[in-house]
Scaffold this active site. Structure first.
Site, PDB file in Angstrom:
ATOM      1  N   ARG A 101       0.729  -1.163   0.194  1.00 46.09           N
ATOM      2  CA  ARG A 101      -0.012  -0.110  -0.150  1.00 46.09           C
ATOM      3  C   ARG A 101       1.023   1.367  -0.068  1.00 46.09           C
ATOM      4  NH1 ARG A 101      -5.201   1.650   3.239  1.00 46.09           N
ATOM      5  NH2 ARG A 101      -6.180   0.012   1.898  1.00 46.09           N
ATOM      6  N   HIS A 128      -7.304   0.564  -6.487  1.00 44.60           N
ATOM      7  CA  HIS A 128      -7.326  -0.313  -5.153  1.00 44.60           C
ATOM      8  C   HIS A 128      -8.309  -1.640  -5.765  1.00 44.60           C
ATOM      9  CE1 HIS A 128      -7.993  -1.260  -1.139  1.00 44.60           C
ATOM     10  NE2 HIS A 128      -8.770  -0.581  -0.684  1.00 44.60           N
ATOM     11  N   GLN A 131     -10.187  -4.076  -3.289  1.00 42.17           N
ATOM     12  CA  GLN A 131     -11.532  -3.400  -2.864  1.00 42.17           C
ATOM     13  C   GLN A 131     -12.726  -3.661  -3.796  1.00 42.17           C
ATOM     14  OE1 GLN A 131     -12.304  -1.419   0.217  1.00 42.17           O
ATOM     15  NE2 GLN A 131     -14.250  -2.044  -0.632  1.00 42.17           N
ATOM     16  N   ASP A 232     -17.232   7.309  -1.759  1.00 48.84           N
ATOM     17  CA  ASP A 232     -15.835   6.836  -1.009  1.00 48.84           C
ATOM     18  C   ASP A 232     -15.679   8.268  -0.507  1.00 48.84           C
ATOM     19  OD1 ASP A 232     -13.322   6.300  -0.328  1.00 48.84           O
ATOM     20  OD2 ASP A 232     -12.485   6.374  -2.069  1.00 48.84           O
ATOM     21  N   CYS A 272     -16.654   1.960   0.467  1.00 48.25           N
ATOM     22  CA  CYS A 272     -15.344   1.118   0.738  1.00 48.25           C
ATOM     23  C   CYS A 272     -14.878   1.212   2.250  1.00 48.25           C
ATOM     24  CB  CYS A 272     -14.357   1.259  -0.010  1.00 48.25           C
ATOM     25  SG  CYS A 272     -13.843   3.157  -0.206  1.00 48.25           S
ATOM     26  N   ARG A 300     -13.773  -8.510   2.380  1.00 39.90           N
ATOM     27  CA  ARG A 300     -12.435  -8.190   1.925  1.00 39.90           C
ATOM     28  C   ARG A 300     -11.479  -9.441   2.205  1.00 39.90           C
ATOM     29  NH1 ARG A 300     -10.408  -2.961   1.614  1.00 39.90           N
ATOM     30  NH2 ARG A 300      -8.844  -4.104   0.783  1.00 39.90           N
TER      31      ARG A 300
HETATM   32  N1  NVA Z   1      -9.895   6.818  -1.964  1.00 42.27           N
HETATM   33  C1  NVA Z   1      -9.588   6.512  -0.235  1.00 42.27           C
HETATM   34  C2  NVA Z   1      -9.762   5.136  -0.251  1.00 42.27           C
HETATM   35  C3  NVA Z   1      -9.614   4.641   1.427  1.00 42.27           C
HETATM   36  C4  NVA Z   1      -9.694   3.146   1.311  1.00 42.27           C
HETATM   37  C5  NVA Z   1      -8.245   6.719   0.217  1.00 42.27           C
HETATM   38  O1  NVA Z   1      -7.460   6.683  -0.887  1.00 42.27           O
HETATM   39  O2  NVA Z   1      -7.722   7.297   1.168  1.00 42.27           O
HETATM   40  N1   CP Z   2     -11.563   0.144   2.441  1.00 43.06           N
HETATM   41  C1   CP Z   2     -10.179   0.098   2.714  1.00 43.06           C
HETATM   42  O1   CP Z   2      -9.285  -0.381   2.049  1.00 43.06           O
HETATM   43  O2   CP Z   2      -9.994   0.338   4.070  1.00 43.06           O
HETATM   44  P1   CP Z   2      -8.618   0.533   4.894  1.00 43.06           P
HETATM   45  O3   CP Z   2      -8.200   1.904   4.557  1.00 43.06           O
HETATM   46  O4   CP Z   2      -8.889   0.406   6.262  1.00 43.06           O
HETATM   47  O5   CP Z   2      -7.650  -0.598   4.534  1.00 43.06           O
END
Ligand code: NVA
Ligand code: CP
Length: 321
Positions: A101, A128, A131, A232, A272, A300
């Protein structure tokens, strides 16, 4: 070697196995699970926060008989400037796979290119994919039940996405919809329309699966008759400095009860998570009877175990000979 950097790394021919594995893992949780990652160690390298992705991967690896190693950027020399390429080459000598990540999508591509073990994208600024595969599985459960064809149940359905239509989750929905033969409507401010960087992959996904996407600035038109309303956060990780400006521009795209009223009567609400009720979604919608956000979060785990089983040993098919 197969990676999962984008949804399109899975061909349509692989999707039935992926969805069937997720369903099997869900049904048999707590019972006997083939130790598909037995003797394997997978590392999670995370340079951003995570609740769902981190915990579900760590638990999933454990449940598949493998060992998970969590490494924040500052635990390893990457945080002190060692190159991504050298990190990939070294870690490939110890590990069986990497789950990453981070911010720049090019970094997961470099890890995949320079290393010799599978790499799973656990979220970049661009995509992502874990997800969206879990979300599609959540929808297929609702629409196909236990006996129907999960992928056929998705084809032709309409998902409407609201807010930041250039964020990682929106981009991944563009690819997921294309690959799964779904119709995606994105609604947001013009400044947050899908960017040119997704065009090539989007065209590839659509040519593989027959799905499509469109963009509008009109939230009501996007919601009209949809099967799913999805949103989101308005401020993704790494965009905190733009918070005030983003919140102001995205306010008209909040998912409210009146927007839900424009959908099909049995439409679902998805997010999400993490969610900020009162911003991108009204609290009553988030906690309402049409919301499946906690099924999404649970799935997930099951879908990521399926992804690990496919990438970790070529799926159960190999085990079955
Ligand atoms: N778009 C959000 C998704 C979090 C799971 C982010 O990147 O923070
Ligand atoms: N939806 C998601 O990826 O959540 P986290 O950021 O908690 O992993």
């Amino acid at each position: 070697m197969q990676h999962l950097l984008a949804e399109t790394d899975f061909s349509p021919a692989q999707l039935p196995e992926l969805f069937a594995l997720a369903a099997t893992f869900k049904k048999n949780r707590g019972g006997h699970v083939p130790p598909v990652l037995s003797g394997q160690t997978w590392a999670l390298i995370f340079t951003k926060s995570s609740t769902r992705t981190r915990v579900s991967f760590e638990v999933g690896i454990r449940e598949l008989g493998g060992h998970a190693l969590f490494l924040s950027k500052n635990d390893i020399q990457l945080g002190r400037g060692e190159s991504i390429a050298d990190t990939a080459r070294v870690l490939s000598r110890y590990l069986h796979g990497l789950i990453v990540r981070t911010f720049d999508h090019a970094d997961v591509e470099t890890l995949a290119r320079e290393g010799s073990i599978p790499v799973i994208n656990a979220l970049t600024d661009f995509l992502h994919p874990c997800q969206i595969f879990a979300d599609a599985f959540s929808l297929s459960e609702r629409w196909a039940g236990t006996d129907g064809d999960p992928l056929a149940a998705l084809r032709g359905r309409t998902v409407a996405f609201f807010g930041d239509c250039a964020c990682n989750v929106a981009n991944s929905w563009i690819l997921g919809a294309g690959l799964l033969g779904m119709k995606l409507r994105l609604a947001g401010p013009e400044a947050f329309a899908p960017g040119p960087e997704i065009a090539e992959l989007a065209a590839r996904a659509a040519s593989l699966g027959g799905g499509s996407f469109s963009f509008t600035t009109d939230p009501e038109a996007a919601a009209e008759g949809a099967d799913v309303l999805y949103t989101d956060v308005w401020v993704s990780m790494g965009r905190e400095e733009e918070s005030a400006e983003r919140i102001e521009q995205m306010r008209p795209y909040a998912v409210t009860g009146s927007l839900m009223a424009r959908t099909k009567p049995d439409a679902l609400f998805m997010h999400c998570l993490p969610a900020y009720p009162g911003k991108e979604v009204e609290a009553s919608v988030l906690a309402g009877p049409q919301s499946i956000v906690f099924d999404q979060a649970e799935n997930r785990l099951h879908m990521q175990k399926a992804i690990l089983a496919v990438l970790g040993q070529g799926g159960l098919r190999r085990g079955r000979g």
